[in-house]
Design an enzyme around this catalytic site. Structure first.
Site, PDB file in Angstrom:
ATOM      1  N   THR A   1       0.849  -1.189   0.000  1.00  0.00           N
ATOM      2  CA  THR A   1       0.000   0.000   0.000  1.00  0.00           C
ATOM      3  C   THR A   1       0.887   1.242   0.000  1.00  0.00           C
ATOM      4  O   THR A   1       1.983   1.235   0.564  1.00  0.00           O
ATOM      5  CB  THR A   1      -0.994  -0.010   1.183  1.00  0.00           C
ATOM      6  OG1 THR A   1      -2.013   0.950   0.942  1.00  0.00           O
ATOM      7  CG2 THR A   1      -0.312   0.332   2.509  1.00  0.00           C
TER       8      THR A   1
ATOM      9  N   CYS B   1      -2.881   7.339   8.071  1.00  0.00           N
ATOM     10  CA  CYS B   1      -3.483   5.993   8.053  1.00  0.00           C
ATOM     11  C   CYS B   1      -2.479   4.979   8.610  1.00  0.00           C
ATOM     12  O   CYS B   1      -1.284   5.252   8.662  1.00  0.00           O
ATOM     13  CB  CYS B   1      -3.836   5.573   6.628  1.00  0.00           C
ATOM     14  SG  CYS B   1      -4.992   6.670   5.798  1.00  0.00           S
TER      15      CYS B   1
ATOM     16  N   HIS C   1      -5.542  -1.300   5.225  1.00  0.00           N
ATOM     17  CA  HIS C   1      -5.125   0.116   5.212  1.00  0.00           C
ATOM     18  C   HIS C   1      -6.227   0.930   5.895  1.00  0.00           C
ATOM     19  O   HIS C   1      -7.225   1.290   5.281  1.00  0.00           O
ATOM     20  CB  HIS C   1      -4.921   0.550   3.752  1.00  0.00           C
ATOM     21  CG  HIS C   1      -4.458   1.968   3.569  1.00  0.00           C
ATOM     22  ND1 HIS C   1      -3.574   2.318   2.589  1.00  0.00           N
ATOM     23  CD2 HIS C   1      -4.759   3.120   4.204  1.00  0.00           C
ATOM     24  CE1 HIS C   1      -3.347   3.634   2.638  1.00  0.00           C
ATOM     25  NE2 HIS C   1      -4.066   4.142   3.606  1.00  0.00           N
TER      26      HIS C   1
END
Lengths: 162, 287
Positions: free
Chosen positions: A23, A29, A46
């Site tokens: 990711t 995040c 995520h």
């Protein structure tokens, strides 16, 4: 090598040889990463926000967006690849949760994400074996099936293993 | 420390930039007028056939899922809103500026456009929480253009940028903007401001571009707008929509609290809504 690319709020797992789950640019995040030493399966979610109660519609559409729902779904995804449905024995790593400089409590979403994930991990009797969280830099993270390595990249800072 | 960027070379690069089309410039001027109406925007778009075509293409993108094809600009505008028309006009007039990789920032192709589009949407969402009246679409436009200076500055910044992160980590400078000033002798906000003057953009947009990292330095009447973009820019970086090595290497100015009611819950809503609208806008603008 086949890459599974996860966007914000996505989750996924792999156990085939050469598989990579990746990711980009986590910002505040957090990527919760699960590794199964018995099956070699790896998985990641995520997570963007700590709590799904803020928006029920979004929670239904994109459950992986939230720490409380995303972790449950990731453990279910790992179970499809042969891992225990109760998560026992899985190795956990956390990456991300950065913040802007001089943030106040309102803007401390990264820390709230990390704390929420830890709280929900405890419910499974799990805790992170390693973490690379906080700070003021956005991280890209890749998890490799063949080696179980978790590699973090950051523009201008190079790459390192967690 | 030697200042390695030649200001004259930067000035010449800005001079060479093509001017905005008259319709794009008119649009930006109309948007900056708080008393404008949607009809004013419709009139400008109708007289620009290329812009009309792009707007109709965007509104009929599958991402909006319209059952019946939209063929009139009035309907397209009322459906998309002014902000999408501004996005299209800016995209058309800036050519490759937004899409090329920013060498000095180690960012990928298209990252600047994505960052600015996300910042635009986030700035508009922030403006919804204003304590007073607020022109939401002006906040969007400011967000869209706030980092345009990086498009020119990045290639000049390439060599000097090597030491930027080290300087911040060692406490020699306090943030990335100061690193640009210290190592290059100028920064991306100054370059953007000169570009905005070259394009004769409205003063409110010039103020956003120049002051978005230090909104308290803007003149008082511009501060609410500049603070909205300051926060929108930060939300974009937090959501991972950044421009590379400078991501999150700036300070939050708590002065935003004077203009906006932002609680942790409100901020989470802003992140959610911005991410959702960004996905749609990015897809429809590619179509």
């Amino acid at each position: 090598m086949s890459e599974t690319i996860l966007g914000i709020g996505d989750y996924g797992a792999a156990r085939h040889p050469g598989g990579v789950v990746k990711t980009f640019a986590l910002g505040s995040c957090v990527a919760a990463i699960l590794l199964d030493p018995r099956t070699n399966a790896v998985g990641m979610v995520h997570v963007a926000l700590p709590d799904s109660s803020i928006n029920e519609a979004k929670a239904r559409q994109r459950p992986g967006y939230f720490a409380d729902l995303g972790l449950v779904l990731l453990i279910q995804e790992m179970a499809k690849l042969g891992s225990p449905a109760n998560g026992r024995g899985l190795v956990v790593k956390l990456v991300g949760g950065a913040s802007i400089m001089d943030h106040n409590n309102t803007f401390n979403i990264g820390k709230r994400n990390v704390l929420a994930l830890k709280k929900h991990l405890w419910a499974y009797g799990l805790g992170p074996l390693a973490e690379d969280v906080g700070g003021n830099h956005s991280r890209t993270v890749s998890v490799f099936v063949d080696t179980g390595k978790v590699i973090v990249n950051c523009p201008g800072r190079g790459q390192w293993e967690v | 420390m030697s200042k390695v960027v030649d200001r004259e070379a930067v000035r010449q690069a800005i001079e060479k930039l093509p001017l905005f089309s008259s319709s794009a410039l008119q649009l930006l001027q109309v948007i900056a007028d708080p008393d404008h109406e949607l009809e004013d925007v419709v009139k400008i778009v109708k007289f620009d056939s290329a812009l009309t075509m792009r707007v109709l293409k965007a509104v009929n993108s599958p991402v909006y899922g319209l059952v019946k094809e939209v063929t009139s600009i009035d309907r397209a505008l009322s459906y998309l809103g002014e902000r999408m028309v501004i996005s299209i006009a800016v995209q058309e007039n800036t050519g490759q500026l937004f899409s090329k990789p920013l060498e000095g920032y180690q960012s990928r192709q298209g990252d600047l456009w994505r960052h600015d589009l996300f910042s635009a949407i986030a700035s508009r969402e922030v403006a919804r929480y204003a304590k007073g009246d607020f022109d939401l679409d002006l906040a969007f436009t400011g967000g869209l253009l706030h980092d345009i200076g990086k498009s020119i500055f990045a290639s000049f910044w390439k060599e000097a940028s090597q030491d930027a992160l080290g300087q911040i980590e060692q406490g020699i400078v306090s943030d990335y903007l100061m690193a640009e000033q210290d190592l290059a002798g100028l920064d991306h906000t100054e370059v953007g401001y000169e570009m905005a003057r070259h394009w004769q953009l409205p003063e409110s947009l010039q103020a956003v571009i120049l002051h978005h990292h230090h909104p308290a330095e803007a003149i008082e009447c511009m501060q609410p707008l500049v603070y909205a973009v300051h926060v929108g820019d930060i939300v974009s970086m937090m959501a991972g929509c950044d421009t590379g090595s400078d991501s999150l290497k700036y300070h939050l100015d708590p002065g935003y609290e004077e203009f906006f009611n932002l609680s942790p819950t409100n901020l989470a809503e802003i992140v959610l809504n911005a991410e959702e609208e960004f996905s749609k806008a990015e897809t429809s603008l590619k179509s």
